[in-house]
Design a protein around this motif. Structure first.
Motif, PDB file in Angstrom:
ATOM      1  N   ILE A  62      34.650  19.053  86.063  1.00 32.65           N
ATOM      2  CA  ILE A  62      35.777  18.526  87.310  1.00 32.65           C
ATOM      3  C   ILE A  62      35.939  17.257  87.382  1.00 32.65           C
ATOM      4  O   ILE A  62      35.152  16.470  87.915  1.00 32.65           O
ATOM      5  N   ASP A  63      37.098  16.794  86.855  1.00 33.75           N
ATOM      6  CA  ASP A  63      37.743  15.444  87.525  1.00 33.75           C
ATOM      7  C   ASP A  63      36.886  14.233  86.897  1.00 33.75           C
ATOM      8  O   ASP A  63      37.004  13.176  87.719  1.00 33.75           O
ATOM      9  N   LEU A  64      35.810  14.476  85.942  1.00 32.58           N
ATOM     10  CA  LEU A  64      35.112  12.991  85.321  1.00 32.58           C
ATOM     11  C   LEU A  64      36.014  12.327  84.511  1.00 32.58           C
ATOM     12  O   LEU A  64      36.047  12.232  83.445  1.00 32.58           O
ATOM     13  N   GLN A  65      37.194  11.844  85.073  1.00 30.59           N
ATOM     14  CA  GLN A  65      38.127  10.978  84.565  1.00 30.59           C
ATOM     15  C   GLN A  65      38.132   9.631  84.397  1.00 30.59           C
ATOM     16  O   GLN A  65      37.409   8.941  85.290  1.00 30.59           O
ATOM     17  N   ASP A  78      26.754   1.458  88.304  1.00 29.13           N
ATOM     18  CA  ASP A  78      25.764   2.517  88.810  1.00 29.13           C
ATOM     19  C   ASP A  78      26.458   3.366  89.704  1.00 29.13           C
ATOM     20  O   ASP A  78      25.689   4.136  90.622  1.00 29.13           O
ATOM     21  N   SER A  79      27.449   3.923  89.544  1.00 29.83           N
ATOM     22  CA  SER A  79      28.112   4.790  90.340  1.00 29.83           C
ATOM     23  C   SER A  79      27.656   6.365  90.155  1.00 29.83           C
ATOM     24  O   SER A  79      27.008   6.456  89.092  1.00 29.83           O
ATOM     25  N   PRO A  80      27.521   7.025  91.327  1.00 26.51           N
ATOM     26  CA  PRO A  80      26.862   8.406  91.190  1.00 26.51           C
ATOM     27  C   PRO A  80      27.602   9.244  89.920  1.00 26.51           C
ATOM     28  O   PRO A  80      27.013  10.120  89.306  1.00 26.51           O
ATOM     29  N   GLY A  81      28.871   8.919  89.870  1.00 27.45           N
ATOM     30  CA  GLY A  81      29.618   9.767  88.770  1.00 27.45           C
ATOM     31  C   GLY A  81      28.903   9.709  87.452  1.00 27.45           C
ATOM     32  O   GLY A  81      29.035  10.507  86.555  1.00 27.45           O
ATOM     33  N   LEU A  82      28.790   8.451  86.910  1.00 30.35           N
ATOM     34  CA  LEU A  82      27.973   8.129  85.815  1.00 30.35           C
ATOM     35  C   LEU A  82      26.657   8.654  85.471  1.00 30.35           C
ATOM     36  O   LEU A  82      26.372   9.154  84.519  1.00 30.35           O
ATOM     37  N   LYS A  83      25.782   8.703  86.859  1.00 31.03           N
ATOM     38  CA  LYS A  83      24.455   9.512  86.604  1.00 31.03           C
ATOM     39  C   LYS A  83      24.845  10.813  86.213  1.00 31.03           C
ATOM     40  O   LYS A  83      23.852  11.467  85.608  1.00 31.03           O
ATOM     41  N   VAL A  84      25.854  11.453  86.748  1.00 34.96           N
ATOM     42  CA  VAL A  84      26.239  12.650  86.452  1.00 34.96           C
ATOM     43  C   VAL A  84      26.635  13.035  85.003  1.00 34.96           C
ATOM     44  O   VAL A  84      25.955  13.802  84.351  1.00 34.96           O
ATOM     45  N   TYR A 172      36.606  10.756  80.915  1.00 33.16           N
ATOM     46  CA  TYR A 172      35.686   9.583  80.491  1.00 33.16           C
ATOM     47  C   TYR A 172      35.394   9.839  79.033  1.00 33.16           C
ATOM     48  O   TYR A 172      34.610  10.733  78.705  1.00 33.16           O
ATOM     49  N   ALA A 173      35.283   8.767  78.387  1.00 33.37           N
ATOM     50  CA  ALA A 173      35.288   8.816  76.986  1.00 33.37           C
ATOM     51  C   ALA A 173      33.803   9.409  76.150  1.00 33.37           C
ATOM     52  O   ALA A 173      33.927  10.378  75.362  1.00 33.37           O
ATOM     53  N   PRO A 174      32.696   9.021  76.997  1.00 34.70           N
ATOM     54  CA  PRO A 174      31.629   9.830  76.467  1.00 34.70           C
ATOM     55  C   PRO A 174      31.614  11.276  76.668  1.00 34.70           C
ATOM     56  O   PRO A 174      31.055  12.164  75.895  1.00 34.70           O
ATOM     57  N   LEU A 175      32.040  11.813  77.478  1.00 37.07           N
ATOM     58  CA  LEU A 175      32.352  13.099  77.899  1.00 37.07           C
ATOM     59  C   LEU A 175      33.313  13.863  76.673  1.00 37.07           C
ATOM     60  O   LEU A 175      33.178  14.818  76.177  1.00 37.07           O
ATOM     61  N   ALA A 176      34.485  13.058  76.630  1.00 40.10           N
ATOM     62  CA  ALA A 176      35.742  13.552  76.092  1.00 40.10           C
ATOM     63  C   ALA A 176      35.186  13.796  74.448  1.00 40.10           C
ATOM     64  O   ALA A 176      35.688  14.609  73.684  1.00 40.10           O
ATOM     65  N   CYS A 217      33.108  15.758  90.128  1.00 45.93           N
ATOM     66  CA  CYS A 217      33.227  14.946  91.078  1.00 45.93           C
ATOM     67  C   CYS A 217      34.465  15.279  91.942  1.00 45.93           C
ATOM     68  O   CYS A 217      35.437  15.756  91.352  1.00 45.93           O
ATOM     69  N   ASN A 218      34.498  14.955  93.154  1.00 45.59           N
ATOM     70  CA  ASN A 218      33.358  15.008  94.188  1.00 45.59           C
ATOM     71  C   ASN A 218      32.992  16.201  94.564  1.00 45.59           C
ATOM     72  O   ASN A 218      33.682  17.079  94.969  1.00 45.59           O
TER      73      ASN A 218
END
Length: 294
Positions: A62-65, A78-84, A172-176, A217-218
């Motif tokens: 969800i929403d990792l854009q 170092d955002s929490p989202g990037l660790k996810v 986000y490109a690494p996921l896409a 997120c979130n």
């Protein structure tokens, strides 16, 4: 109850099986005493074992854009989202590909009609976003961001905030780069992806999906509202503890994790990978029916 005694949890139409030895069986066989489902994944969760059928399961991201994660929009490195993202790329997504579990890419993707009908409280929430590292006020939903300079020095049009087919609303490109043609892609227009006629329910039911593994997120906002709506509509839900994150205070994440005791099951991305690896090792010996077929 004896450790090997099986208890039925639920009614005639939808039920789990439980035993002290094996934990919760979420595979949804036709009847409590029906043929055993051999294509199974046993997952170690925070409070018990949960057994799922990969043919009836989907991973929901969800929403990792870009809007929420890209450094080009001032998001911290170092955002929490990037660790996810790291956990999903290392464990959860490869595990799902091994097991044949489809991925649901669930994200904001608004139309102008959505904007016109958006409740003011949601517009206010995005209008007060203070995570952009620049001097101008962050744009609200539907506002044009303008040109954005990427890390490689190139420039892209950021597009209108969280509208469909815009750079900022892309995953986000690494996921896409890990998406595949058979995955499910759904745009949502509220915090919950299971609200507002998004089509996600039809897409899941048409594939026979009964179990959902949530990430993104979130945690306390779009993930939790999507998960609780899915629970209310009859899906079995698991939450990847390190596969979701929030910028809210820590107690917000803690609260969602605590409430998974009433909403489903909580586990880590590595637990999912370990469960799939266990299934893979057992596959040659257990995945045959009485006629020798797979």
């Amino acid at each position: 109850m004896a450790s090997d005694q099986v208890k039925v949890i639920g009614g005639a139409e939808t039920f789990w099986l439980y035993s002290e030895t094996n934990g919760y069986d979420l595979t949804h066989p036709p009847t409590p005493v029906g043929p055993k489902v051999y294509h199974r994944i046993s997952l170690k969760t925070t409070d018990s074992w949960a057994v799922i059928d990969p043919k009836k399961t989907a991973l929901v991201i969800i929403d990792l854009q870009n809007y929420f994660l890209s450094a080009a929009l001032g998001r911290p490195s170092d955002s929490p989202g990037l660790k996810v993202v790291d956990q999903l790329l290392e464990h959860a997504i490869p595990a799902c590909r091994k097991a044949g579990i489809p991925i649901v890419w669930l994200r904001w993707g608004l139309t102008q009609e959505d904007i016109e009908g958006m409740p003011p409280t949601i517009l206010r929430g995005f209008g007060l976003d203070d995570n952009f590292d620049n001097e101008r006020s962050p744009p609200g939903l539907g506002t044009d961001i303008g040109p954005i300079q990427l890390d490689d020095g190139s420039t892209v049009e950021g597009g209108r905030v969280l509208m469909r087919d815009q750079w900022n609303s892309e995953f986000y490109a690494p996921l896409a780069s890990k998406a595949e043609d058979h995955d499910i892609r759904i745009y949502k227009n509220r915090l919950s992806g299971f609200w507002g006629g998004t089509g996600v329910e039809d897409a899941l039911r048409s594939r026979g999906i009964r179990t959902l593994i949530f990430s993104g997120c979130n945690t306390d906002q779009c993930v939790a509202t999507s998960l609780t709506d899915a629970v209310s509509k009859g899906w079995d839900c698991l939450l990847l503890r390190d596969g979701c994150a929030t910028t809210s205070p820590k107690f917000a994440q803690d609260s969602v994790e605590f409430n998974m005791g009433g909403w489903g099951f909580l586990l880590d991305c590595k637990d999912l990978a370990d469960g799939v690896d266990g299934m893979q090792r057992a596959a040659p010996g257990v995945h045959k029916d009485e006629n020798g077929g797979v």
